[in-house]
Each structure stands twice: as structure tokens, then as C-alpha cells.
Design an enzyme around this catalytic site. Structure first.
Site, short mmCIF file in Angstrom:
data_model
loop_
_atom_site.label_atom_id
_atom_site.label_comp_id
_atom_site.label_asym_id
_atom_site.label_seq_id
_atom_site.Cartn_x
_atom_site.Cartn_y
_atom_site.Cartn_z
N CYS A 117 0.83 -1.20 0.00
CA CYS A 117 0.00 0.00 0.00
C CYS A 117 0.87 1.25 0.00
CB CYS A 117 -0.93 0.00 1.21
SG CYS A 117 -2.09 1.38 1.25
N CYS A 151 -6.32 -3.96 6.78
CA CYS A 151 -7.46 -3.04 6.73
C CYS A 151 -8.64 -3.57 5.95
CB CYS A 151 -7.01 -1.68 6.18
SG CYS A 151 -6.52 -1.71 4.43
#
EC number: 2.8.1.13
Length: 363
Positions: free
Chosen positions: A101, A202
Site C-alpha cells: 500500500c 485493513c
């Protein structure tokens, strides 16, 4: 400078944005919408892309008096992080989605968009430090260093940044501890001052990675074998196992010697999970690919510190560039290192670079 402050909705990014504003920068707050169905995630989810988080970020921006926008990067996140995560597990590797990410979303897609819109850089709430060194010719070199708070240091997950990205990145919290950040947030009147930290992955809100993967890869029954090749159990998908794993093996009987057994290999072509005693987990040699350098790559063989997990211990090692690969030799054996994890190399507190672990063995 005109700076985009990446605001996740948590306390760290809130204080980072405030400090950039205090430093005299022209700051615009941006929240990244990374989920196509944020409303389906529970409140206070483990991640940072819920509707609740976006609202928290907007309220902080309003209190600071800075513009605030939500940028939709859900499709890019799904392709570059979520699908990569699934493919890596399907190939028998254990990826770190936070590094992906940072590499592909926060310091590639986000930074690229910010620069295209005329901004000078991006600030985040990561705990790391950027140190500027002036060379003999007067040129300024930016280095990535560990944060002053070892308990919160996040330089490991930033080890994927290259020199160009580092030149446009700001980490205002690198000189602070988490209690200091929370205290400052409370003093500034931020409602997120006591908000819990996000944890785990997440996009897997309930934390059940095995179940989440099974929903995407389906059941793939196979054998669990010991180091001699004898069948000792079965599994519903080798992707659900990782090197070093001890719990959840579902074995019907203990080992003959009564000692614990661990996953020592995930053999995807044979769809087998191989288990064995702890001694078989010890490795001291690593070959890494997908190398990323925070400056110039090492010239020749160099002494480094090697960190193999986000909150792992730094191990003394020697490393050198070998074509497109990075070779790392640890001074002592360590256990439970899985292909797909990342090795981040340090020179003191300075981050040299990183690589994805492709292969491990004992010298």
C-alpha cells in the site's frame, strides 16, 4: 510548500497535518477512499477506510481550517494491494499488504496525483524521520531514518520508498512518541485524540484472514505431510498456512517425540503443507527480489542490520546486490521466515532499502 496531508481519520495523521500547517506550509487534507463498500465495514474497524474514518478526518480538517477532499482510489487499491495479496497467498507466499500500500498507493498513486495537481509533496502520520545530508558539492540528500520512539517506529513499512519518492515525503511525527501525539491532539481539541489505533489488515475487517482467503480461492483439499513425506493430516487450502505457523494445524495425533510441530514449507505445486520440528525453521541466508533503494544501492558487500518483520528485531547481517536480486547473510540463524515477507536493510538508523524474500536456506 504546497503539501497534501494524507488523513486516514486517526490521531497520527491528524497531528501530522496540524504540524505541517504550523510549519508554514499550504496544506490540503486528503482522505483516500480505498473500499468500494466502506459502509459495510463495522465501526472502529481494524482498517482506515470506513465512512466513520472519513468523517473523523473531515472534522479535523475543519478544525484546522484547511481544504479537505476524498480521493477515490478503491479500484487502484483493489488491483495493486488486495488482488496482489490473494495472488501471493495462492502462490504459497506470505505478503505484507502495508508495504504494498505504501509503495503503490500512498507514495505512488497519491504522490503522483498530488504532483500532477501542482503540490510539492505528501505528508503522512508514519513514525519515521527524514534527515537531510549536505554533500561536499552542496547537493542535499534526504535519508530515511528510524523514529525516535522504537515502540512506534514504522520505517520498516516505508523501506519501499525510492529516492525520488523520499524527496517528496514528510513524516512530522518522527521525533515524537505516541503518548505525546495523543496529548497534542487533545490540546488541539481533536475528537480523535483517544481513538484506538488501527490493526492488522485493513480490508479484512473481522481479522479472519483464512476465512477471507477461502471465500476468494475456494476449498482446495490436500495433504499435510511431515519432513519424511508421511501423511499426518489434511487441509482445505494450502494458502491458509504460512512458514512458522504452529496453531491451527488440525493434526490428529502428536509427534512421536512429543515436540511441537510447525509449518516448514508450503508446496503449492503438490498442494501440500509440510510440517516439522522447530529446528527445521532455522535459516541464515536470504535471496530477495523486487529490490527498492532509499538512495544509492550498496556497492559491494556491506554490513547491515536486517529486519524481517514490521515489529521484529534487527539482526546483524551482510548484504550485496546480485544482478536484480539482493543476497543477505545473517550472522545467526532465525526462525519462521516465509517467502513473500520483506527484508528491510539498515545502516545504523538509516534505511538502506528493501526486498521481497524469494528464497531462504541454511548456509
Amino acid at each position: 510548500m504546497r503539501v497534501v496531508a494524507a488523513m486516514s481519520g486517526g490521531v497520527d495523521s491528524a497531528v501530522a497535518a496540524a504540524r505541517m500547517l504550523d510549519a508554514g506550509h499550504d496544506v490540503v487534507g486528503v482522505h483516500l477512499a480505498l473500499s468500494t463498500s466502506a459502509a459495510t465495514l463495522r465501526e472502529s474497524a481494524r482498517g482506515c477506510c470506513t465512512l466513520e474514518d472519513a468523517g473523523d478526518a473531515r472534522r479535523v480538517a475543519d478544525r484546522l481550517g484547511i481544504p479537505f477532499y476524498v480521493w477515490d482510489m478503491a479500484a487502484r487499491f483493489r488491483a495493486d494491494v488486495v488482488e496482489d495479496f490473494v495472488q501471493e497467498y495462492a502462490a504459497g507466499r506470505t505478503p505484507n499488504p502495508c508495504l504494498r500500500c505504501n509503495e503503490r498507493i500512498k507514495f505512488a498513486a497519491l504522490l503522483d496525483k498530488a504532483l500532477a495537481l501542482g503540490f510539492d509533496g505528501v505528508a503522512t502520520g508514519h513514525y519515521a524521520q527524514v534527515v537531510e545530508e549536505v554533500g561536499a558539492d552542496g547537493t542535499v540528500r534526504r535519508e530515511l531514518h528510524r523514529a525516535v520512539d522504537p515502540a512506534k517506529d514504522q520505517s520498516y513499512v516505508l523501506g519501499v520508498l525510492d529516492a525520488d519518492q523520499l524527496a517528496r515525503s514528510f513524516f512530522p511525527l518522527g521525533d515524537s512518541t505516541k503518548p505525546q501525539t495523543r496529548e497534542e491532539a487533545a490540546d488541539r481539541g481533536f475528537a480523535v485524540a483517544k481513538k484506538p489505533d488501527s490493526h492488522d489488515i485493513c480490508f479484512i475487517a473481522d481479522g479472519d484472514t483464512r476465512g477471507w482467503l477461502a471465500g476468494r480461492l475456494g476449498e482446495q483439499p490436500g495433504e499435510i505431510v511431515d519432513e519424511t513425506g508421511s501423511v499426518v493430516g489434511s487441509h482445505q487450502g494450502a494458502y491458509a498456512y504460512t512458514v512458522g505457523q504452529r496453531r491451527g494445524l488440525g493434526l490428529g495425533r502428536p509427534a512421536a517425540d512429543g515436540q511441537p510441530r510447525y509449518v516448514v514449507d508450503v508446496d503449492v505445486p503438490r498442494n501440500q503443507v509440510v510440517i516439522g520440528p522447530a529446528d527445521l525453521l532455522g535459516i541464515d541466508a536470504i535471496r530477495g527480489d523486487h529490490a527498492r533503494w532509499c538512495g544509492e544501492p550498496p556497492a559491494g558487500e556491506v554490513e547491515v542490520g536486517a529486519q524481517l518483520r514490521a515489529h521484529g528485531e534487527e539482526l546483524p547481517a551482510r548484504a550485496w546486490v546480485d544482478g536484480d536480486d539482493v543476497q543477505v547473510r545473517l550472522q545467526e540463524r532465525t526462525r519462521g521466515v516465509a517467502p513473500g515477507q520483506s527484508v528491510v536493510l539498515y545502516d545504523g538508523t538509516r534505511v538502506v532499502g528493501s526486498a521481497t524474500i524469494a528464497e531462504t536456506w541454511r548456509t
